[in-house]
Design a protein around this motif. Structure first.
Motif, mmCIF file in Angstrom:
data_model
loop_
_atom_site.group_PDB
_atom_site.id
_atom_site.type_symbol
_atom_site.label_atom_id
_atom_site.label_comp_id
_atom_site.label_asym_id
_atom_site.label_seq_id
_atom_site.Cartn_x
_atom_site.Cartn_y
_atom_site.Cartn_z
ATOM 1 N N LEU A 1 0.277 -1.190 0.211
ATOM 2 C CA LEU A 1 -0.158 -0.380 -0.061
ATOM 3 C C LEU A 1 0.916 0.986 0.043
ATOM 4 O O LEU A 1 0.045 2.440 -0.829
ATOM 5 C CB LEU A 1 -1.054 -0.435 0.952
ATOM 6 C CG LEU A 1 -2.395 -0.759 1.513
ATOM 7 C CD1 LEU A 1 -2.720 -1.674 2.851
ATOM 8 C CD2 LEU A 1 -3.176 -0.542 0.415
ATOM 9 N N LYS A 2 2.197 1.339 0.222
ATOM 10 C CA LYS A 2 2.812 2.743 0.159
ATOM 11 C C LYS A 2 3.231 2.673 -0.885
ATOM 12 O O LYS A 2 4.335 3.516 -1.225
ATOM 13 C CB LYS A 2 4.328 2.440 1.547
ATOM 14 C CG LYS A 2 3.454 2.383 2.778
ATOM 15 C CD LYS A 2 4.583 1.926 3.892
ATOM 16 C CE LYS A 2 5.433 0.220 3.223
ATOM 17 N NZ LYS A 2 6.646 0.244 4.862
ATOM 18 N N GLY A 3 2.779 1.617 -2.201
ATOM 19 C CA GLY A 3 3.600 1.493 -3.433
ATOM 20 C C GLY A 3 5.699 1.478 -3.148
ATOM 21 O O GLY A 3 5.782 0.786 -2.308
ATOM 22 N N LYS A 4 6.117 2.423 -3.732
ATOM 23 C CA LYS A 4 7.608 2.661 -4.359
ATOM 24 C C LYS A 4 7.994 3.910 -3.240
ATOM 25 O O LYS A 4 9.530 4.178 -3.450
ATOM 26 C CB LYS A 4 7.649 3.000 -5.512
ATOM 27 C CG LYS A 4 7.130 2.085 -6.705
ATOM 28 C CD LYS A 4 7.748 0.490 -6.136
ATOM 29 C CE LYS A 4 7.413 -1.067 -7.638
ATOM 30 N NZ LYS A 4 8.098 -1.717 -6.774
ATOM 31 N N PRO B 1 8.015 2.472 -10.389
ATOM 32 C CA PRO B 1 8.060 3.391 -9.899
ATOM 33 C C PRO B 1 7.091 5.076 -10.885
ATOM 34 O O PRO B 1 8.068 5.566 -10.792
ATOM 35 C CB PRO B 1 9.049 3.748 -9.353
ATOM 36 C CG PRO B 1 10.153 2.960 -10.386
ATOM 37 C CD PRO B 1 9.087 1.887 -10.583
ATOM 38 N N VAL B 2 6.400 4.892 -11.249
ATOM 39 C CA VAL B 2 5.313 5.770 -11.877
ATOM 40 C C VAL B 2 4.414 6.871 -11.674
ATOM 41 O O VAL B 2 4.145 6.383 -9.640
ATOM 42 C CB VAL B 2 4.683 5.483 -13.248
ATOM 43 C CG1 VAL B 2 5.912 4.884 -14.196
ATOM 44 C CG2 VAL B 2 3.715 3.947 -12.825
ATOM 45 N N SER B 3 4.736 7.989 -11.724
ATOM 46 C CA SER B 3 3.359 8.434 -11.073
ATOM 47 C C SER B 3 1.428 8.112 -11.141
ATOM 48 O O SER B 3 1.527 7.690 -12.377
ATOM 49 C CB SER B 3 3.085 9.641 -11.763
ATOM 50 O OG SER B 3 2.759 9.810 -12.388
ATOM 51 N N PHE B 4 0.769 8.835 -10.588
ATOM 52 C CA PHE B 4 -0.497 7.943 -10.232
ATOM 53 C C PHE B 4 -1.633 8.307 -11.639
ATOM 54 O O PHE B 4 -1.401 7.462 -12.292
ATOM 55 C CB PHE B 4 -1.270 8.162 -9.263
ATOM 56 C CG PHE B 4 -1.728 9.698 -9.075
ATOM 57 C CD1 PHE B 4 -3.520 9.889 -9.600
ATOM 58 C CD2 PHE B 4 -1.047 10.235 -8.030
ATOM 59 C CE1 PHE B 4 -3.362 11.057 -9.614
ATOM 60 C CE2 PHE B 4 -1.533 11.821 -7.731
ATOM 61 C CZ PHE B 4 -3.304 12.262 -8.557
ATOM 62 N N ALA B 5 -0.851 8.764 -12.132
ATOM 63 C CA ALA B 5 -1.163 10.026 -13.563
ATOM 64 C C ALA B 5 -0.842 9.303 -14.770
ATOM 65 O O ALA B 5 -1.667 8.614 -15.375
ATOM 66 C CB ALA B 5 -0.646 11.765 -13.630
ATOM 67 N N THR B 6 0.088 8.785 -14.733
ATOM 68 C CA THR B 6 0.702 8.067 -15.981
ATOM 69 C C THR B 6 0.170 6.269 -15.909
ATOM 70 O O THR B 6 0.211 6.065 -17.066
ATOM 71 C CB THR B 6 2.575 8.060 -15.559
ATOM 72 O OG1 THR B 6 3.456 9.055 -15.606
ATOM 73 C CG2 THR B 6 3.146 7.209 -16.189
ATOM 74 N N ALA B 7 0.129 5.986 -14.619
ATOM 75 C CA ALA B 7 -0.342 5.108 -14.447
ATOM 76 C C ALA B 7 -2.239 4.953 -15.212
ATOM 77 O O ALA B 7 -2.748 4.205 -15.257
ATOM 78 C CB ALA B 7 -0.263 4.362 -13.146
ATOM 79 N N ILE B 8 -2.763 6.094 -14.447
ATOM 80 C CA ILE B 8 -4.164 5.981 -15.213
ATOM 81 C C ILE B 8 -4.215 6.139 -16.626
ATOM 82 O O ILE B 8 -5.359 5.502 -16.964
ATOM 83 C CB ILE B 8 -4.769 7.245 -14.409
ATOM 84 C CG1 ILE B 8 -4.968 7.200 -12.562
ATOM 85 C CG2 ILE B 8 -6.544 7.756 -15.170
ATOM 86 C CD1 ILE B 8 -5.708 8.260 -11.915
ATOM 87 N N ILE B 9 -3.167 7.014 -17.316
ATOM 88 C CA ILE B 9 -3.257 6.947 -18.309
ATOM 89 C C ILE B 9 -3.109 5.887 -19.544
ATOM 90 O O ILE B 9 -3.364 5.807 -20.036
ATOM 91 C CB ILE B 9 -2.143 7.865 -18.718
ATOM 92 C CG1 ILE B 9 -2.906 9.745 -18.301
ATOM 93 C CG2 ILE B 9 -2.073 7.896 -21.067
ATOM 94 C CD1 ILE B 9 -1.132 10.529 -18.763
ATOM 95 N N VAL B 10 -2.385 5.207 -18.663
ATOM 96 C CA VAL B 10 -1.701 4.039 -19.385
ATOM 97 C C VAL B 10 -2.836 2.845 -19.527
ATOM 98 O O VAL B 10 -2.950 2.125 -20.279
ATOM 99 C CB VAL B 10 -0.618 3.103 -18.318
ATOM 100 C CG1 VAL B 10 -0.747 1.380 -18.948
ATOM 101 C CG2 VAL B 10 1.120 3.498 -18.863
ATOM 102 N N SER B 11 -4.153 3.104 -18.464
ATOM 103 C CA SER B 11 -4.793 1.561 -17.330
ATOM 104 C C SER B 11 -5.984 2.478 -18.655
ATOM 105 O O SER B 11 -6.349 1.613 -19.549
ATOM 106 C CB SER B 11 -5.581 2.442 -16.210
ATOM 107 O OG SER B 11 -6.517 1.300 -16.146
ATOM 108 N N PHE B 12 -6.439 3.806 -19.005
ATOM 109 C CA PHE B 12 -7.365 4.567 -20.284
ATOM 110 C C PHE B 12 -7.225 3.701 -21.419
ATOM 111 O O PHE B 12 -7.563 3.070 -22.142
ATOM 112 C CB PHE B 12 -7.557 5.808 -20.413
ATOM 113 C CG PHE B 12 -8.912 5.732 -18.894
ATOM 114 C CD1 PHE B 12 -9.974 5.712 -19.078
ATOM 115 C CD2 PHE B 12 -7.785 7.196 -17.814
ATOM 116 C CE1 PHE B 12 -10.532 6.741 -18.332
ATOM 117 C CE2 PHE B 12 -9.542 7.494 -16.922
ATOM 118 C CZ PHE B 12 -10.429 7.215 -17.173
#
Length: 259
Positions: A111-114, A196-207
């Motif tokens: 839950l702490k991520g990276k 170790p990416v930002s949540f914004a980057t991860a959301i874009i990849v998901s979409f």
């Protein structure tokens, strides 16, 4: 070489998103997810158990407070928080795949991520979305109950024409919200566990993953919704199997979809 140069870390390479997912990949992910669950059932059972107890507590509170009309939207919106709850399962699958040691500390520590709080930021978004869904559901039910008059607070109201109309409209709104939220989280949370990416980057990849494989990812959403719905029928107890199965399977689908 200076201290600054020694501390420099090259940026992560951009993710490559597969655009050729098939239904066979979904079955393969489910099979791999089941193997993970069977190999380390203690993590999935415990995490699923917490989810079950939370669901039972919400149902009990709704009954005690006389808000029975919110039971169905609460159950329908419950899967919205499942991706965040499954973060520990993604980490367990990642460690098993990489041959790394598995401990409760490492699984819960996911839950702490990276160490950059990106997963916790996603968690805030997840629970805000659930709260927003409950506000919308309450507004829809309030409108129809006001029209129906006295007696609409009981579960029997759902069998009336007005109750059926309320369920139909609420379900349509909920389906649109759920799919948008699913598109945002289905690949982003596994990615935040993995890289170790930002949540914004991860959301874009998901979409982008959902857009590039729309039919297959829509089918995966249907599978998730169907399994979670069936698992919730026996007093939420089926979630002790369905949640870890889907959590582990989503990790393997992520590994197939995002390189």
């Amino acid at each position: 070489m200076t201290t600054l140069e020694n501390s420099y870390e090259p940026p992560q390479p951009p993710a490559k998103i597969a655009d050729d997912l098939t239904t066979s990949d979904l079955w393969s992910a489910l099979a791999a997810g089941w193997k993970d669950f069977a190999a380390m059932p203690q993590y999935g059972t415990a995490i699923g158990g917490v989810y079950v107890l939370t669901g039972l507590a919400l149902g009990y509170l709704a009954l005690v407070m006389g808000q029975t009309s919110l039971l169905i939207p609460a159950m329908a919106g419950f899967p919205l928080v499942a991706p965040f709850v499954a973060v520990g399962l993604y980490e367990a699958s990642r460690r098993r795949e990489a041959g790394e040691p598995l401990t409760w500390g490492s699984v819960l520590g996911a839950l702490k991520g990276k160490g950059d709080e990106q997963i916790l930021s996603m968690g805030v978004i997840v629970f805000v979305a659930f709260a927003f869904w409950m506000i919308i559901a309450h507004a829809v039910s309030a409108i129809f109950m006001a029209e129906a008059g006295p007696g609409s607070e009981s579960l029997a109201f759902l069998a009336t024409n007005m109750g059926i109309a309320m369920l139909a409209i609420g379900s349509a709104i909920g389906a649109l919200m759920a799919f948008a939220f699913y598109s945002m989280t289905v690949m982003s949370l596994p990615m935040l566990v993995d890289r170790p990416v930002s949540f914004a980057t991860a959301i874009i990849v998901s979409f982008k993953t959902v857009r590039s494989n729309f039919a297959v990812m829509l089918f995966w959403a249907v599978i998730i919704a169907a399994l979670l719905f069936l698992a919730m029928i026996p007093a939420f107890l089926g979630l002790m199997v369905a949640l870890p199965l889907l959590g582990h399977a989503t990790w393997h689908l992520y590994r197939r979809a995002v390189h």
